[in-house]
Design a protein around this motif. Structure first.
Motif, short mmCIF file in Angstrom:
data_model
loop_
_atom_site.label_atom_id
_atom_site.label_comp_id
_atom_site.label_asym_id
_atom_site.label_seq_id
_atom_site.Cartn_x
_atom_site.Cartn_y
_atom_site.Cartn_z
N ASP A 34 0.84 -1.20 0.00
CA ASP A 34 0.00 0.00 0.00
C ASP A 34 0.88 1.25 0.00
N ARG A 37 -0.40 5.05 0.69
CA ARG A 37 -0.83 5.39 2.05
C ARG A 37 0.32 5.28 3.04
N SER A 401 -7.84 9.08 5.15
CA SER A 401 -6.70 9.65 4.43
C SER A 401 -5.93 10.58 5.37
#
Length: 648
Positions: A34, A37, A401
């Motif tokens: 990922d 992120r 986020s």
């Protein structure tokens, strides 16, 4: 004078380090699982190791700063999240790893900004605003380049994502940064520096307004509209113009009639643009409300939506409470697509009340009318950013986020700092003891990050390595990498699911089952049920396998694969009537997205039905089944023993 000069340069250093935090959105680490992120998260955590000591020094220099109401409400909200906790311990949670840092960031940023205001050096507050505008300018340009195939995209299904994992958080970051770019564009132009700052703001605004429509995010459009309305209220005072225009009772009555109709028309238009997507949101909200009713006061625990929403959706469909075409609209559920519902589901109505208390107070508490223009516009930018994020959060997941969450807490810090200009110590509690919990929490977080960041980063590196090995079919080597990361990521549900899948491919079914049963407390989707069902089936535990396949089928009812596996399970266990029933259901099932895989599944189910029918005929008493085979057909009449073996 010398002491003042030293303090001035210390403040510059502090503001520069604070501003460096906003570089995080640009970071992508391709060595990690990922990458869009986790690259941002680990950069933020490492930067906080530098920012927290600066905040502590600033706190020491301004020890008499009061703990205002907004800071107190935020402190109580943070304490409630920790007290409520979650299964497995909140300190093991991936989201809390960085979310707790955002709370500390708020207090550190507030302390630094209050110090600037106290020393009448508020012009330095433009430095973080300038960094935000430059970063969002880079992101907007990157997105436009992606749109024309000139830069790498981080999602297979979308043309524009920036450095984010999909267009939604990208649009949210652009929208939440827009007020700060607008603030720069309103800077009065006295010299070259102010001219440059103003033009950076104008260019950023233009690029944001180009990039957001390209994302096709309706939540982004609504958030952007909210930002522009709130900013216009502070920058241009439109209510004064409205009073001049609506200068008669008839005009005011028409306004009360026309404005709601325009809002209704706009809302209907947004709904109809992607009707199925909007209806899917409504379905998720229904499921979220069901999870809230299960634990209304305290919720299921912080960041548990990924573990509760999918089973809740399965229960909803299993109970037969769906309306219209909801079965075709259902999908894999990881977020409630409404931050208020998700907050209530995870931290209960207590957590929702505290969240509303923080945001409501920040948005609506009154400032003195004598506020200087630069502070007044900063308040407008902060409130516009907050309002935009909250509107966006009604339809999406901004607090998943890090960049959007950082802007949320930065806006709160700006409001808290400006509030201290007219702070009345006689009315507010301003004892130094109010800062002690924040001071201790900052030290604890710094120690926690110093210890955990290297371990976490290495674990995510191993996870990425394991994923790549798994894709090549090197399951033993992949499991070795998974095992290396497991001690650190043992409470990450998605990691446990992928590790279990890899173990099952190596036929280590008991170990895979143990991991999957552990993972359901942190993360669940239809693949959890599918993998568990496969493992139980291989071990001959058909009842447990059936339960898992049913659960997976109810989570996303329009999907064919769980029912396909269920039909094969029944066939393998000798329950041919049930197998035929499920196969018939599959053949009559409506197809949402046609594909070759679905065609192959239907062909295999038709063959299963034919085989079972032939097997049933061959097992009938003589005179019935045998009559079907004439002498000329004997060679083509299926052999029952071969059929059973083939089906198995």
């Amino acid at each position: 004078m010398k002491s003042q000069t030293i303090r001035y340069y210390l403040n510059i250093v502090a503001v520069l380090i604070l501003s460096g935090t906003f570089v995080a959105p640009l970071i992508v680490d391709h060595d990690l699982q990922d990458p869009t992120r986790m690259g941002k998260i680990f950069f933020f955590a490492n930067w906080m190791l530098l920012l927290i000591p600066v905040g502590i020094i600033s706190w020491g220099l301004n020890r008499k700063q009061p703990l205002d109401k907004l800071s107190f409400f935020i402190l109580v909200l943070g304490i409630w999240i920790i007290v409520r906790g979650k299964t497995g311990g909140i300190w093991n949670d991936e989201k809390f790893f960085w979310y707790s840092g955002c709370f500390i960031f708020y207090f550190v940023a507030g302390t630094i900004l209050k110090g600037l205001i106290k020393k009448r050096e508020s012009q330095l507050m433009l430095i973080p605003v300038l960094i935000i505008s430059l970063v969002v300018l880079a992101e907007a340009i990157h997105g436009v380049l992606q749109l024309y195939g000139m830069s790498r995209i981080y999602h297979n299904l979308f043309k524009i994502t920036g450095t984010f994992f999909n267009p939604a958080p990208y649009a949210c970051f652009l929208m939440a940064s827009l007020p700060w770019a607008l603030l720069l564009s309103s800077v009065k132009q006295y010299n070259r520096i102010s001219n440059t700052i103003c033009w950076v703001g104008c260019l950023s605004v233009c690029m944001i307004l180009i990039a957001i429509p390209s994302t096709r995010s309706r939540a982004g459009f609504l958030g952007m509209g909210t930002v522009i309305l709130v900013w216009s209220f502070y920058r241009y005072h439109p209510l004064l113009y409205l009073k001049k225009v609506l200068n008669s009772p008839l005009k005011r009555k028409l306004a009360w009639l026309v404005i709601p109709l325009l809002v209704l028309a706009l809302g209907t238009g947004f709904f109809l643009v992607k009707k199925d997507s909007a209806s899917g949101r409504v379905l998720i909200w229904k499921v979220a409300l069901r999870t809230i009713m299960e634990q209304p006061l305290t919720g299921h625990g912080f960041n548990t939506a990924q573990a509760t929403l999918a089973p809740g959706q399965a229960a909803y469909f299993a109970a037969g409470k769906e309306n219209g075409n909801e079965r075709m609209l259902a999908g894999s559920v990881r977020w409630a697509f409404n931050e208020f519902l998700q907050t209530a589901s995870e931290t209960g109505l207590v957590g929702l009340f505290l969240f509303l208390l923080v945001t409501g107070y920040a948005l609506f508490y009154r400032f003195p009318s004598s506020m200087p223009r630069n502070y007044y516009l900063a308040i407008g930018a902060a409130r516009a950013s907050l309002a935009g994020i909250l509107v966006f959060g009604c339809f999406s997941y901004p607090f998943y986020s890090l960049p959007a969450t950082l802007l949320f807490f930065f806006s709160l810090a700006v409001l808290s700092a400006i509030r201290t200009i007219h702070f009345n110590a006689a009315k507010e509690a301003c004892h130094i003891t109010g800062q002690i919990p924040v001071f201790l929490a900052s030290l604890l977080l710094m120690i926690f990050y110093a210890e955990q960041v290297p371990k976490q980063r290495y674990a995510y590196w191993l996870w990425d390595e394991a994923d790549q090995l798994y894709q090549t079919g090197a399951y033993a080597e992949a499991n070795a990498s998974f095992a290396g990361a497991h001690p650190v990521l043992s409470h990450n549900g998605l990691f446990l699911q992928q590790y279990a899948k890899s173990l099952s491919m190596e036929e280590k079914y008991p170990e895979a089952i143990a991991l999957l049963n552990q993972s359901t407390g942190y993360y669940q989707d239809e693949f959890t049920g599918i993998i568990l069902g496969n493992c139980y089936q291989e071990l001959g535990e058909y009842d447990k396998a059936e339960k898992q396949y049913r659960l997976a089928a109810n989570m996303v009812p329009h999907k064919f694969y769980p029912l396909y596996l269920l039909a094969k399970l029944y066939n393998e266990s000798g329950e041919t009537e049930k197998a035929t029933e499920i196969a018939t259901e599959i053949l009559g099932k409506e197809v949402k997205v046609p594909s070759r895989a679905i065609e192959e599944i239907k062909a295999e189910m038709q063959q299963l039905i034919n085989n079972n029918a032939s097997l049933q005929n061959s097992n009938e008493p003589e005179g019935k089944g045998q009559e079907a085979c004439t002498r000329e057909q004997t060679a083509s009449c299926p052999d029952p023993s071969f059929t059973r073996k083939e089906v198995r």
